[in-house]
Motif scaffolding. Structure first.
Motif, PDB file in Angstrom:
ATOM      1  N   GLN A   1     -42.116   0.050 -38.831  1.00 37.38           N
ATOM      2  CA  GLN A   1     -42.955  -0.506 -37.778  1.00 37.38           C
ATOM      3  C   GLN A   1     -44.388  -0.484 -38.263  1.00 37.38           C
ATOM      4  O   GLN A   1     -44.830   0.494 -38.872  1.00 37.38           O
ATOM      5  CB  GLN A   1     -42.802   0.324 -36.505  1.00 37.38           C
ATOM      6  CG  GLN A   1     -43.707  -0.100 -35.358  1.00 37.38           C
ATOM      7  CD  GLN A   1     -43.503   0.769 -34.124  1.00 37.38           C
ATOM      8  OE1 GLN A   1     -42.380   1.065 -33.738  1.00 37.38           O
ATOM      9  NE2 GLN A   1     -44.612   1.206 -33.526  1.00 37.38           N
ATOM     10  N   ARG A   2     -45.120  -1.544 -38.021  1.00 37.75           N
ATOM     11  CA  ARG A   2     -46.527  -1.581 -38.420  1.00 37.75           C
ATOM     12  C   ARG A   2     -47.347  -2.322 -37.373  1.00 37.75           C
ATOM     13  O   ARG A   2     -46.815  -3.124 -36.597  1.00 37.75           O
ATOM     14  CB  ARG A   2     -46.704  -2.244 -39.793  1.00 37.75           C
ATOM     15  CG  ARG A   2     -46.253  -3.680 -39.895  1.00 37.75           C
ATOM     16  CD  ARG A   2     -46.740  -4.335 -41.200  1.00 37.75           C
ATOM     17  NE  ARG A   2     -46.524  -3.543 -42.371  1.00 37.75           N
ATOM     18  CZ  ARG A   2     -45.440  -3.621 -43.159  1.00 37.75           C
ATOM     19  NH1 ARG A   2     -44.468  -4.453 -42.859  1.00 37.75           N
ATOM     20  NH2 ARG A   2     -45.334  -2.873 -44.230  1.00 37.75           N
ATOM     21  N   SER A   3     -48.644  -2.049 -37.381  1.00 39.45           N
ATOM     22  CA  SER A   3     -49.577  -2.713 -36.476  1.00 39.45           C
ATOM     23  C   SER A   3     -50.385  -3.731 -37.271  1.00 39.45           C
ATOM     24  O   SER A   3     -50.866  -3.435 -38.376  1.00 39.45           O
ATOM     25  CB  SER A   3     -50.506  -1.690 -35.822  1.00 39.45           C
ATOM     26  OG  SER A   3     -51.411  -2.329 -34.946  1.00 39.45           O
TER      27      SER A   3
ATOM     28  N   THR B   1     -47.461  -5.434 -32.815  1.00 40.94           N
ATOM     29  CA  THR B   1     -46.573  -4.404 -33.346  1.00 40.94           C
ATOM     30  C   THR B   1     -45.349  -5.114 -33.907  1.00 40.94           C
ATOM     31  O   THR B   1     -44.646  -5.822 -33.176  1.00 40.94           O
ATOM     32  CB  THR B   1     -46.157  -3.403 -32.265  1.00 40.94           C
ATOM     33  OG1 THR B   1     -47.322  -2.749 -31.759  1.00 40.94           O
ATOM     34  CG2 THR B   1     -45.202  -2.362 -32.833  1.00 40.94           C
TER      35      THR B   1
ATOM     36  N   HIS C   1     -41.687  -4.870 -35.886  1.00 46.02           N
ATOM     37  CA  HIS C   1     -40.533  -4.098 -36.350  1.00 46.02           C
ATOM     38  C   HIS C   1     -39.874  -4.919 -37.466  1.00 46.02           C
ATOM     39  O   HIS C   1     -39.404  -6.026 -37.217  1.00 46.02           O
ATOM     40  CB  HIS C   1     -39.558  -3.851 -35.201  1.00 46.02           C
ATOM     41  CG  HIS C   1     -40.120  -2.994 -34.115  1.00 46.02           C
ATOM     42  ND1 HIS C   1     -39.856  -1.654 -34.015  1.00 46.02           N
ATOM     43  CD2 HIS C   1     -40.969  -3.287 -33.087  1.00 46.02           C
ATOM     44  CE1 HIS C   1     -40.488  -1.145 -32.967  1.00 46.02           C
ATOM     45  NE2 HIS C   1     -41.181  -2.123 -32.384  1.00 46.02           N
TER      46      HIS C   1
ATOM     47  N   TRP D   1     -41.612  -8.899 -32.711  1.00 44.81           N
ATOM     48  CA  TRP D   1     -43.072  -8.935 -32.654  1.00 44.81           C
ATOM     49  C   TRP D   1     -43.482  -8.733 -31.206  1.00 44.81           C
ATOM     50  O   TRP D   1     -43.117  -9.519 -30.324  1.00 44.81           O
ATOM     51  CB  TRP D   1     -43.617 -10.277 -33.140  1.00 44.81           C
ATOM     52  CG  TRP D   1     -43.485 -10.520 -34.615  1.00 44.81           C
ATOM     53  CD1 TRP D   1     -43.708  -9.639 -35.627  1.00 44.81           C
ATOM     54  CD2 TRP D   1     -43.116 -11.761 -35.239  1.00 44.81           C
ATOM     55  NE1 TRP D   1     -43.505 -10.238 -36.841  1.00 44.81           N
ATOM     56  CE2 TRP D   1     -43.137 -11.540 -36.643  1.00 44.81           C
ATOM     57  CE3 TRP D   1     -42.786 -13.034 -34.759  1.00 44.81           C
ATOM     58  CZ2 TRP D   1     -42.834 -12.537 -37.558  1.00 44.81           C
ATOM     59  CZ3 TRP D   1     -42.474 -14.020 -35.660  1.00 44.81           C
ATOM     60  CH2 TRP D   1     -42.505 -13.784 -37.037  1.00 44.81           C
TER      61      TRP D   1
END
Length: 234
Positions: free
Chosen positions: A215-217, A196, A198, A184
């Motif tokens: 991966q995301r926001s 962000t 992972h 994070w």
């Protein structure tokens, strides 16, 4: 040759001298703190954390949040009327771990201090906003791993739809589900945090095994003392 009485007297003087030195070791830093004022004491307390780090419990997590490197800068202190409470505002650069998850952050931290026993100490800990964000992230991770829609809904801002969509439907179908956050990376702002993540998802569908990374926001908003997700969880 000294008599027994003389040796006894000398020993008493040595013991008295050591007692005075011990008292000075305790009192002098406190007297210097009084002379410098609460601002200097609080800044010193934060800098002390830089030198020694911290290990802070996170609700529901199997391991504490442990610092490997941290740095406070641009510290300003506001003392409330009465002189028993204060608040330190600073920028924080942090690198550490929560169990197997790497955690990094940069941004704004706000640390309430209170006066206890003549010393200024953090009301909760030296990184309450970071702890609040990591608490929300870990709660979300556990809820996703359990496919618990109600738990996820409690982590979102009012009016947010919570879990849903094709990704959620597939996640619910997985057997032997494991959802892991490998890292994070957090940007702390005054009223928000941008993360962000992972991630790694493992399990099995009726037709195939699943082992995917991505991966995301994520965006979180401060509500009282906690951070809630807005707009989405996945």
């Amino acid at each position: 040759m000294r008599s027994t009485e003389e040796w006894s007297r000398l020993g008493g003087l040595v013991i008295a001298g050591l007692a005075v030195l011990a008292a000075c070791a305790v009192l002098i830093p406190r007297l210097l703190g009084f002379a410098a004022g609460p601002e200097a004491e609080i800044i010193t307390a934060l800098k002390h954390t830089e030198a020694y780090g911290f290990s802070l419990p996170i609700p529901l997590a199997d391991a504490p949040l442990v610092s490997q490197e941290l740095h406070f800068a641009r510290i300003t202190v506001t003392v409330e009327p009465g002189g028993q409470r204060a608040e330190a505002h600073a920028t924080l650069d942090f690198n550490g771990t929560l169990g197997p998850t790497r955690v990094g952050t940069a941004g704004v931290e706000k640390v309430p201090f209170v006066r206890r026993g003549g010393d200024w100490v953090p009301e909760k800990n030296t990184s309450p906003r970071l702890v609040a964000v990591v608490t929300a992230l870990e709660a979300r991770r556990r809820a996703l791993e359990a496919a618990d829609a109600q738990a996820l809904a409690r982590l979102t801002v009012p009016g947010n739809p919570g879990a849903g969509g094709a990704e959620w439907d597939e996640l619910k179908m997985l057997r032997g589900r494991l959802y892991r956050a490998e890292a994070w990376y957090i940007r702390l702002e005054r009223e928000q945090a941008v993360v962000t993540e992972h991630w790694r998802l493992q399990g099995s569908l009726p037709s195939r095994p699943v082992d995917t990374r991505g991966q995301r926001s994520l965006s979180l908003t401060l509500h009282g003392d906690e951070f809630l997700f807005s707009p989405g969880l996945m």
